[in-house]
Motif scaffolding. Sequence first.
Motif, PDB file in Angstrom:
ATOM      1  N   TYR A  48       0.835  -1.205   0.000  1.00 28.53           N
ATOM      2  CA  TYR A  48       0.000   0.000   0.000  1.00 28.53           C
ATOM      3  C   TYR A  48       0.869   1.254   0.000  1.00 28.53           C
ATOM      4  O   TYR A  48       1.795   1.372   0.794  1.00 28.53           O
ATOM      5  CB  TYR A  48      -0.918   0.015   1.222  1.00 28.53           C
ATOM      6  CG  TYR A  48      -1.787   1.244   1.278  1.00 28.53           C
ATOM      7  CD1 TYR A  48      -2.992   1.288   0.594  1.00 28.53           C
ATOM      8  CD2 TYR A  48      -1.384   2.380   1.979  1.00 28.53           C
ATOM      9  CE1 TYR A  48      -3.790   2.427   0.617  1.00 28.53           C
ATOM     10  CE2 TYR A  48      -2.172   3.516   2.001  1.00 28.53           C
ATOM     11  CZ  TYR A  48      -3.364   3.531   1.326  1.00 28.53           C
ATOM     12  OH  TYR A  48      -4.146   4.660   1.341  1.00 28.53           O
ATOM     13  N   SER A  62       0.614   5.780  -0.933  1.00 26.53           N
ATOM     14  CA  SER A  62      -0.218   6.962  -1.176  1.00 26.53           C
ATOM     15  C   SER A  62       0.659   8.093  -1.686  1.00 26.53           C
ATOM     16  O   SER A  62       1.387   8.715  -0.916  1.00 26.53           O
ATOM     17  CB  SER A  62      -0.918   7.395   0.109  1.00 26.53           C
ATOM     18  OG  SER A  62      -1.900   6.467   0.483  1.00 26.53           O
ATOM     19  N   SER A 102      -3.821   6.723  -3.996  1.00 29.34           N
ATOM     20  CA  SER A 102      -3.437   5.571  -3.182  1.00 29.34           C
ATOM     21  C   SER A 102      -3.582   4.298  -3.999  1.00 29.34           C
ATOM     22  O   SER A 102      -4.532   4.137  -4.760  1.00 29.34           O
ATOM     23  CB  SER A 102      -4.278   5.490  -1.905  1.00 29.34           C
ATOM     24  OG  SER A 102      -5.618   5.181  -2.209  1.00 29.34           O
ATOM     25  N   THR A 103      -2.606   3.406  -3.857  1.00 29.21           N
ATOM     26  CA  THR A 103      -2.613   2.130  -4.567  1.00 29.21           C
ATOM     27  C   THR A 103      -2.173   1.021  -3.620  1.00 29.21           C
ATOM     28  O   THR A 103      -1.507   1.260  -2.614  1.00 29.21           O
ATOM     29  CB  THR A 103      -1.657   2.147  -5.783  1.00 29.21           C
ATOM     30  OG1 THR A 103      -0.338   2.482  -5.332  1.00 29.21           O
ATOM     31  CG2 THR A 103      -2.115   3.137  -6.839  1.00 29.21           C
ATOM     32  N   ASN A 104      -2.565  -0.189  -3.992  1.00 31.07           N
ATOM     33  CA  ASN A 104      -2.184  -1.356  -3.206  1.00 31.07           C
ATOM     34  C   ASN A 104      -1.492  -2.346  -4.153  1.00 31.07           C
ATOM     35  O   ASN A 104      -2.050  -3.382  -4.485  1.00 31.07           O
ATOM     36  CB  ASN A 104      -3.414  -1.971  -2.547  1.00 31.07           C
ATOM     37  CG  ASN A 104      -3.049  -2.904  -1.420  1.00 31.07           C
ATOM     38  OD1 ASN A 104      -1.879  -3.051  -1.086  1.00 31.07           O
ATOM     39  ND2 ASN A 104      -4.045  -3.528  -0.832  1.00 31.07           N
ATOM     40  N   ASP A 139      -2.786  -2.218  -9.251  1.00 27.29           N
ATOM     41  CA  ASP A 139      -3.983  -1.560  -8.723  1.00 27.29           C
ATOM     42  C   ASP A 139      -4.122  -0.150  -9.310  1.00 27.29           C
ATOM     43  O   ASP A 139      -3.200   0.653  -9.202  1.00 27.29           O
ATOM     44  CB  ASP A 139      -3.887  -1.486  -7.194  1.00 27.29           C
ATOM     45  CG  ASP A 139      -5.117  -0.888  -6.541  1.00 27.29           C
ATOM     46  OD1 ASP A 139      -6.207  -0.895  -7.148  1.00 27.29           O
ATOM     47  OD2 ASP A 139      -4.981  -0.414  -5.397  1.00 27.29           O
ATOM     48  N   GLY A 171      -6.108   1.984  -8.154  1.00 23.72           N
ATOM     49  CA  GLY A 171      -6.129   2.762  -6.928  1.00 23.72           C
ATOM     50  C   GLY A 171      -7.353   3.615  -6.716  1.00 23.72           C
ATOM     51  O   GLY A 171      -8.408   3.406  -7.335  1.00 23.72           O
TER      52      GLY A 171
END
Length: 155
Positions: A92, A94, A112-114, A118, A120
């Motif tokens: 994760y 941001s 934000s991405t995971n 992703d 996001g």
Amino acid sequence: MSILKSLSVATSVLMLSLPAVSFAQAERDIEAEEANRALVIQFYNQFFNEHETEQSSLVLAEDYIQHNPEVPDGKAPFVDYFAAYFKENPDYKSEIVRSATDGDLVWLHVHSTNGDEDRGEAVVDIFRVENEMIVEHWDVIQSVPEEAANDNTMF
């Protein structure tokens, strides 16, 4: 008297009976606002990108107020919530795209991405800072869609 003229007279009477409202903005303390922004950005990067929950949380007030309905109030519950989240989601991140301040508020526009695959979420985080401590937080979160109705990005 026509309806339009009656409405105009009624509006004028109403406006004259209301107290005067001042839209003058209080003088801003840009130095304090920039110090607040630096504090929030440093906290945010350490906490949400480096996942350094203990050290970075020193700037959170013990009675920290959280407006996200999924996250509890208070410094310790906030830290515990995200420490568990980061343990389950080690990728994760941001990215702060832009930031702004106004008085005791600091806004962050974040992607934000995971993980790398992703798309996001687009996030607007709003923090209230008081006496060099983060005391309150609001956010608005929107998933980044696969397709958009325009050629603009969310960032």
